[in-house]
Every structure is written in structure tokens, then in C-alpha cells.
Scaffold this motif. Structure first.
Motif, PDB file in Angstrom:
ATOM      1  N   UNK A 199       0.850  -1.193   0.000  1.00 55.06           N
ATOM      2  CA  UNK A 199       0.000   0.000   0.000  1.00 55.06           C
ATOM      3  C   UNK A 199       0.885   1.241   0.000  1.00 55.06           C
ATOM      4  N   UNK A 200       0.614   2.217  -0.868  1.00 53.13           N
ATOM      5  CA  UNK A 200       1.442   3.428  -0.860  1.00 53.13           C
ATOM      6  C   UNK A 200       1.431   4.128   0.507  1.00 53.13           C
ATOM      7  N   UNK A 201       0.225   4.294   1.079  1.00 53.50           N
ATOM      8  CA  UNK A 201       0.115   4.992   2.365  1.00 53.50           C
ATOM      9  C   UNK A 201      -0.760   4.229   3.349  1.00 53.50           C
ATOM     10  N   UNK A 202      -0.303   4.193   4.577  1.00 53.41           N
ATOM     11  CA  UNK A 202      -1.141   3.733   5.684  1.00 53.41           C
ATOM     12  C   UNK A 202      -1.993   4.912   6.152  1.00 53.41           C
ATOM     13  N   UNK A 203      -3.188   4.628   6.670  1.00 56.50           N
ATOM     14  CA  UNK A 203      -4.058   5.695   7.181  1.00 56.50           C
ATOM     15  C   UNK A 203      -5.096   5.112   8.125  1.00 56.50           C
ATOM     16  N   UNK A 204      -5.161   5.655   9.329  1.00 60.72           N
ATOM     17  CA  UNK A 204      -6.222   5.292  10.273  1.00 60.72           C
ATOM     18  C   UNK A 204      -7.410   6.197  10.057  1.00 60.72           C
ATOM     19  N   UNK A 262      -6.177  -0.471   1.564  1.00 63.01           N
ATOM     20  CA  UNK A 262      -7.574  -0.873   1.388  1.00 63.01           C
ATOM     21  C   UNK A 262      -8.266  -0.947   2.755  1.00 63.01           C
ATOM     22  N   UNK A 263      -9.458  -0.376   2.830  1.00 58.16           N
ATOM     23  CA  UNK A 263     -10.206  -0.383   4.093  1.00 58.16           C
ATOM     24  C   UNK A 263      -9.738   0.647   5.099  1.00 58.16           C
ATOM     25  N   UNK A 264      -9.058   1.699   4.631  1.00 55.56           N
ATOM     26  CA  UNK A 264      -8.507   2.697   5.553  1.00 55.56           C
ATOM     27  C   UNK A 264      -9.567   3.356   6.425  1.00 55.56           C
ATOM     28  N   UNK A 265     -10.799   3.461   5.912  1.00 57.65           N
ATOM     29  CA  UNK A 265     -11.840   4.162   6.676  1.00 57.65           C
ATOM     30  C   UNK A 265     -12.345   3.350   7.866  1.00 57.65           C
ATOM     31  N   UNK A 266     -11.905   2.114   8.001  1.00 59.43           N
ATOM     32  CA  UNK A 266     -12.292   1.301   9.159  1.00 59.43           C
ATOM     33  C   UNK A 266     -11.121   1.074  10.109  1.00 59.43           C
TER      34      UNK A 266
END
Length: 450
Positions: A199-204, A262-266
């Protein structure tokens, strides 16, 4: 807010950065409302100071008061300590009733502006003019969140925590690429990492404020610091500035290009799952607060100690107006003086501000706890750090904070609570692609100045 947000995690056990310290979240020791610390006897003096529990910050604040009280036995300061949520409720009620403490601890920005508008805090502009050496000892950029209408109403104290672009050197080696030097580089890297299953970027993204950090930088890099400054000052339709709309568009371009895990919004930042994605190699980069370094060192195996962690300030936008030295995050914490206090207590409070908040003992303590104090003298203390990774990291944080021409405060702290909640709600929708940039701007323009 997450319990690790917006503070560094302390240096313990011979100087290793470790995780688990409470910040501006609601966890931490129980309220000690009504207690006295720092050697002050109950009921001694009338100068009062309320602040937050949670280590290592609590112990450093207590030591500051103790030093003051030991040197001023006839005019001591009485302290009361609160957990974060209790403090926010109590301080707002007390100040509204004209019964706040002499020394008011806070985050500056929107909260401070509300106190200024209600004539509850002292104008310190003239006092700083008379104490030029003190003012000059503090990072100039820290005064932004202490200033309302061109006047200074708080002293920047404690620590700086910029937002940083972290990256995994191993992931870049796998795709044969260099860290991005521009926004276009970021967009060009996205397919390269995706092709390698990284994934290019991790995001919580479920935490919402983590998404906000992206917009803070894009607004700055594309349009310059004045774009958000106009919004902060209540300029009508400030969110519809062409640079703002361009930043919102670019944000959604990155999302549509599968720039995030993928699924960063969760994924929540509270669980530190976003950090784990970076140090386990599942994501190549992460835009996050400087406070995450400690947990990544403590929990990431050899990610930090093995030299795999890279970090940089957010790169410029091609053709953008923003200054690439600018940063965002927490430019400091802030102490104001109640306008309702007696003159004797105001004078006592000013003496404390001048002598005990950024003195050598305080700066030493902040650096030993893994922080960079808002004082320029922090640089001199870094030689005492023996761990090379920690020293390099703290020097980077110092240079980023000291060299920033503008150190913008996190938007949800700079704006009023009404605007901040609307902002976070619409940021979540923007990242879910359920609203357009123009709809985002329209929703935010509707609450400007509220």
C-alpha cells in the motif's frame, strides 16, 4: 482523540523512546481536583494553576511549580490537576463564570480566541515587549496560536509536535525508488507500490483527524499559509478559495488512485494499527504526528533501531505557492493569565512564566522525556542523547520546528468546536468520496465564524 495523539512518548530506561503515555486523550490518572503540589500548603496564596494529569508531562509541570514555590515561599502557586475531559469541562465553566484559575493551560487557537472574545485573559503583548529576551528564546512560529487580532494572549510553553511524512526504506528499495520530492512524485509512486502489493500509504481513516493532516499540508503547499489563515479569521467563503478547491481535488485524486491501504476508513489511530502497517512493511509511507516515533520504536521490532525508518517534511506541490519549510501540528501548549485575577496574582503568574516554564531544568526535562521544547535552547540539550536514532530524530524535529516560517496549528484545535466537528464530519465524507470538493467547501463555508 487518541491517547497517543499530539505528544511525544517518553524517554525511559536509559533513553529509549517508549510508548504508552497519556496525551490529550481521556485516559490517564484520575482527577486530583483540589490537591496541591509543588510544596504549596493547602490554601496558601491565591495564585492558582490548573493542568492535566498524565506522565511525563504531569511530573514536569509539578516540578516547575515546586521550584517556583521553593523560591517564593510568601507567594506560592496552588495547583489542581485534572484528566483531559474533566479539565475541558471544568475550565470552560469556571472561566465563563469568571472563576477560572490565575494560570490557564490550553492549546491556543480557537479555545484561546473564545477567551479573548469574552475578555477573560490578559493581553501579554506589552509584557513580551518588556521581556524581549524571553520572547526571542521561543520558536517564533509558536506564537501564531497564541495570537488573536495581532496581540499575544498566551505564552508558548512545553513542546512542539509537527506532522511528519514517515516512510519505510525497505519498501522503497523493493520498488527501486527514492522518497518523494514533490506531490507529483507521490502520485507517480502510487502505482509502483501497488504493483508490488505494498500500500502506498497507511491511514487510520476512521479517526477522521488523521485524514485532516493531509488537507492541512495540501492547502499550505498549494495556496500558502494564508488560505487557512483566512478561514481562521472568518473570511466569508474562505473554503472556496481556488487553492483550497484544488487541494480538495488533489486529495480525492490520491484516494481514487488507490493511494491508501484498502479499508482505511475502518482503521483507527487509537489502536496504532496504522503505524503497524508501516513498520511491518504492508505500507510504504504514513503521514502522522511526531508522537508516533516512540511507539514505532517500542513496538516495531528493529524498524527504528535497524535504521529502516525514514522521515521528512511534506514535499512541495509543483507550482504551488506554499513555503516547503512550513509545517503543521502542535506548535506548543499555552499558558494565559486570567484577566479576573488580582494584580498581585497576575504579577506572580508572570514571574512563574518568565522563570519556571522554559528554564534550563524544564528544557532538560522535556528533552529527556523525548520531546523538543518550544525553546531554542533545546538544541543544546540534544548532545546528552546517547542513542543515535533518537538523536537524529530529535534533531530533525528541532530543525523542522525551528526553521518553519509558519507552524500551523491542527485545524480542529485552531477552529471553534462547532467548526471543528463539521470539519471532521465532512473530511470523512470527502475521503469516502461521498461528497465533492465543492460540496465540502459549501458545507464548511456555512459554519465559518461560528
Amino acid at each position: 482523540m487518541t491517547t497517543s495523539r499530539r505528544t511525544f512518548l517518553g524517554l525511559v530506561g536509559g533513553g529509549a523512546l517508549a510508548a504508552g503515555l497519556a496525551a490529550c486523550g481521556s485516559s490517564g490518572p484520575k482527577s486530583t481536583s483540589g490537591s496541591t503540589t509543588g510544596g504549596a500548603a493547602a490554601g496558601s496564596g491565591t495564585t492558582t494553576y490548573w493542568f492535566l494529569t498524565g506522565q511525563p508531562q504531569q511530573a514536569i509541570r509539578e516540578a516547575q511549580v515546586k521550584r517556583f514555590n521553593d523560591a517564593n515561599s510568601s507567594s506560592t502557586i496552588k495547583t489542581t490537576e485534572f484528566q483531559n475531559d474533566a479539565f475541558k469541562q471544568k475550565i470552560k465553566t469556571a472561566i465563563g463564570a469568571g472563576q477560572g484559575p490565575t494560570l490557564i493551560w490550553g492549546w491556543g487557537g480557537g479555545g484561546l480566541k473564545s477567551y479573548v472574545d469574552a475578555n477573560q485573559v490578559e493581553d501579554l503583548t506589552g509584557w513580551f515587549g518588556d521581556n524581549a529576551d524571553l520572547k526571542n528564546s521561543i520558536f517564533p512560529s509558536a506564537f501564531g496560536a497564541a495570537t488573536v487580532g495581532g496581540k499575544i494572549y498566551a505564552m508558548p510553553v512545553e513542546t512542539v509536535t509537527p506532522i511528519v511524512l514517515f516512510y519505510d526504506k525497505r519498501s522503497f528499495e523493493k520498488v527501486g525508488a527514492e522518497p518523494p520530492k514533490s506531490w507529483q512524485d507521490i502520485m507517480n509512486l502510487v502505482p509502483k507500490f501497488n504493483d508490488k502489493g505494498i500500500a502506498p500509504f497507511s491511514l487510520g481513516g476512521q479517526s477522521r483527524w488523521t485524514n485532516m493532516m493531509w488537507l492541512e499540508f495540501l492547502f499550505d503547499r498549494i495556496g500558502g499559509s494564508e488560505v487557512f489563515q483566512n478561514i481562521y479569521e472568518g473570511k466569508a467563503n474562505g473554503w472556496s478559495d481556488p487553492s483550497a478547491l484544488k487541494a480538495l481535488e488533489e486529495m480525492q485524486n490520491l484516494i481514487k488512485a488507490n493511494g491508501f491501504i484498502k479499508g482505511f476508513s475502518s482503521i483507527t489511530a487509537d489502536s496504532n494499527a496504522d503505524q503497524a502497517l508501516l513498520y511491518t512493511g504492508k505500507a510504504a509511507m504514513m503521514l502522522h504526528g511526531a508522537w508516533t516515533y516512540g511507539n514505532m520504536k517500542a513496538s516495531g521490532g528493529d524498524f527504528v533501531t535497524g535504521g529502516h525508518l525514514g522521515y521528512m517534511n511534506f514535499p512541495p506541490y509543483d507550482g504551488g505557492k506554499g513555503d516547503p519549510t512550513d509545517t503543521v501540528g502542535n506548535p506548543g501548549q499555552y499558558l494565559s493569565i486570567s484577566s479576573k485575577a488580582s494584580q498581585a496574582d497576575k504579577d506572580n503568574a508572570k514571574k512563574f512564566l518568565a522563570n519556571n516554564t522554559l528554564d534550563k531544568d524544564s528544557v532538560d526535562a522535556w528533552v529527556k522525556s523525548g520531546n523538543i521544547a518550544v525553546a531554542k535552547s533545546s538544541k543544546d540539550r540534544l548532545s546528552s542523547i546517547t542513542d543515535t536514532n533518537d538523536k537524529d530524530w530529535l534533531n530533525f524535529v528541532y530543525d523542522t520546528s525551528a526553521n518553519a516560517k509558519t507552524f500551523a496549528q491542527s485545524w480542529d484545535q485552531a477552529l471553534s468546536p462547532t467548526q471543528a466537528e463539521t470539519l471532521l464530519d465532512n473530511i470523512a465524507k470527502l475521503f469516502q468520496l461521498s461528497i465533492s470538493p465543492q460540496q465540502f467547501a459549501d458545507h464548511m463555508n456555512a459554519v465559518i465564524g461560528q
